[in-house]
Enzyme design. Structure first.
Site, PDB file in Angstrom:
ATOM      1  N   CYS A   1       0.735  -0.854   0.374  1.00 17.55           N
ATOM      2  CA  CYS A   1       0.269   0.216   0.015  1.00 17.55           C
ATOM      3  C   CYS A   1       1.165   0.852   0.331  1.00 17.55           C
ATOM      4  O   CYS A   1       1.716   1.677   0.698  1.00 17.55           O
ATOM      5  CB  CYS A   1      -1.003  -0.335   1.112  1.00 17.55           C
ATOM      6  SG  CYS A   1      -1.998   1.653   1.182  1.00 17.55           S
TER       7      CYS A   1
ATOM      8  N   CYS B   1      -4.870   0.147  -0.078  1.00 16.91           N
ATOM      9  CA  CYS B   1      -5.512  -0.788   0.359  1.00 16.91           C
ATOM     10  C   CYS B   1      -6.991  -0.585   0.370  1.00 16.91           C
ATOM     11  O   CYS B   1      -7.253   0.833   0.523  1.00 16.91           O
ATOM     12  CB  CYS B   1      -5.986  -0.334   2.431  1.00 16.91           C
ATOM     13  SG  CYS B   1      -4.385  -1.370   3.211  1.00 16.91           S
TER      14      CYS B   1
END
Lengths: 279, 279
Positions: free
Chosen positions: B240, B264
């Site tokens: 992420c 995410c």
């Protein structure tokens, strides 16, 4: 040595419609196969037959005589009203297949029986590939190995003379004769001891008919599969079947060796049928 | 609080009816229980199945969270949260670990769920066999008889054609070796979270009027062939760009310079990590 039948069927009746007390009494006369009181159709009425291991039994009759319903009941596509159906390969013929539980019937159907329908649309999924169509029988029998199924599928299709480079195409791209050969490949995928063939050459031209019949004879000789073949075409029956039943109005009106029926037909309807062939 | 409405919008009879269906669903994991889907101030097919389960289960002490494809802040999530809040007055949260009742659309949260939490999933199409069989009466019987060959056939066809099962979300699972069910369109990544989990998963399809469940500690196997095991999305070498998380489900985004970046999918998980990292 006593020869036990591979398939033994007694008193099979299949009815379309609700039925009533009049037509359920088996000795009452119907109009053809239609009950004059409630209008139910008795497609098959009190039919009994035996098929012995390795033989080809022919069923002839005009359209509407109940031939197709007979094999559909044997393949458990239609639910019979009554009947006792025993297969030597299933519990040595100790159980009436019509009476066992549904999963058991499915098992018998997938593992021990094969069916080739008159109309390929009934036997094949036209949107799926040819390979997947043949594999469906293997999957139904519990196989979960793609590599193995692909190998077996290719082997079967090669055997049926379906070109292997077309395995990924859907059967709707195929000619009628080729669709029929795919159906046969699917039907024999699990090496079933019993195969039902319903008017497999109807609608095919003569040269294609000959090749399909050739194929049926070849797999019968190679695999020793017991077969029940339904046709309205006596030429097909004469070529394949050793014994023959003649059906009319849902009943068996004559049975015997195919030669005997063709040379010396007893029932008036059989006589008409045989004469129409010879003329 | 909305004036003039019962607590949690639905009348008590409607709630009891949904709870009865839920009890049956929990008793028969993976089985689709029909229920009387009520009118709501939202169109059917917009999460009404999930909302009805939520409304029939929610109590004054619950802490409620809504996820819409991983996000707590999308229009759907905010609207459903404010609707439930306006007719119950219960506490809301975006923190997964704080919530006791979570309604989700197409995602299972990244943070592990506990035994005292319930996850309600919205289901657009509950019937896995619908693609191969349009008739409800037939699919019901197919489920009862474990007649799942057509389902496997679809997967086989994918593998033969493209070498892999090409289902991204809503990958079918088999529950306790019996019912095949669709886990609602969660990514394949979330499928393993259904197996032997300690949380109660409830599935509601409002338009299709079906409820089903996976109770805690239930065996849930994603369908796979022996030589083609089930696998989740391959995001191993990605992280992420906000919180640096790996091994979670990532969205692919394009930055202003046209570069691919990953983030995410679960916004509450990401935010929590960023807060922890910032401290």
């Amino acid at each position: 040595m006593e020869n036990k039948p591979a398939l033994s069927l007694s008193n099979l009746s299949v009815r379309y419609g609700r039925g009533c007390t009049f037509c359920e009494a088996s000795d009452n006369e119907l109009q053809g196969n239609r009950c004059p009181h409630c209008g139910s159709i008795w497609a098959v009425r009190n039919v009994s037959l035996q098929v012995y291991p390795g033989e080809i039994l022919g069923v002839v009759g005009e359209s509407g005589s109940g031939k197709s319903t007979l094999v559909q009941a044997l393949y458990m596509d239609v639910e019979p009203v009554s009947g006792d159906y025993r297969l030597n390969c299933y519990q040595d013929g100790a159980a009436n297949v019509f009476k066992v539980s549904l999963p058991q019937r499915k098992m018998v159907r997938h593992l021990m029986l094969g069916m080739v329908y008159q109309n390929p649309h009934m036997g094949l999924r036209m949107g799926f590939s040819v390979g997947a169509n043949v594999a469906e029988k293997l999957i139904a029998a519990g196989s979960r190995n793609v590599q193995e199924m692909t190998r077996r599928t290719a082997e079967l299709l090669a055997h049926m003379e379906v070109p292997l480079d077309r395995v990924k195409e859907p059967p709707k791209h195929f000619s009628g004769g080729m669709q029929q050969r795919v159906q046969i490949a699917k039907a024999v995928a699990n090496n079933p001891p019993m195969l039902f063939l319903d008017e497999i050459t109807t609608g095919l031209d003569l040269s294609v008919q000959a090749r399909v019949l050739d194929l049926v004879r070849r797999i019968q000789q190679e695999l020793g599969i017991t077969m029940l073949i339904v046709s309205h075409d006596l030429a097909v029956i004469r070529m394949l079947a050793s014994r023959t039943l003649v059906m009319l109005g849902g009943r068996v009106i004559e049975s015997g060796l195919t030669d005997q029926i063709l040379e010396d037909p007893q029932h008036p309807f059989t006589q008409i049928l045989v004469h129409s062939l010879l003329s | 609080m909305l004036e003039g409405y019962n607590f949690a919008f639905l009348d008590e009879g409607a709630k009891r009816q949904v709870r009865r269906a839920l009890l049956k669903a929990v008793a028969i994991p993976g089985y689709q229980v029909p229920f009387g889907s009520r009118e709501l101030p939202i169109g059917r097919g917009w999460g009404t199945g999930g909302i009805q389960i939520t409304l029939s289960l929610i109590g004054k002490d619950d802490v409620f969270k809504v996820i819409d494809q991983g996000s707590d802040d999308s229009v759907n999530a905010v609207s459903i949260r404010s609707f439930v809040s306006s007719c119950t007055g219960v506490e809301q949260t975006t923190d997964t670990s704080q919530a006791t009742l979570i309604q989700s659309r197409h995602r299972i949260p990244e943070a592990p769920l506990r035994n005292d939490q319930i996850l309600v999933l919205q289901v657009p199409l509950p019937e896995p066999l619908r693609m191969v069989e349009p008739r409800e009466a037939v699919t019901k019987r197919m489920h009862a008889e474990l007649d799942y060959a057509p389902m496997w056939l679809g997967l086989y066809e994918h593998i033969v054609r493209v070498g892999e099962v090409k289902i991204g979300a809503d990958y079918p699972v088999q529950v306790e070796n019996h019912y095949i069910m669709l886990p609602s369109p969660i990514p394949r990544f979330d499928n393993p979270k259904l197996h032997m989990n300690e949380t109660l998963y409830l599935f509601g399809a409002g338009r299709e009027k079906k409820i089903y469940a996976i109770p805690p500690y239930t065996q849930v196997a994603s369908l796979a062939f022996e030589d083609h095991p089930f696998r989740i999305e391959d995001q191993a070498d990605r992280a992420c760009h906000l919180c640096g998380a790996q091994g979670v489900f990532l969205d692919e985004l394009f930055a202003e310079d046209g570069q691919k970046i990953y983030q995410c999918n679960d916004s509450s998980y990401c935010l929590k990590r960023m807060n922890e990292n910032g401290e």
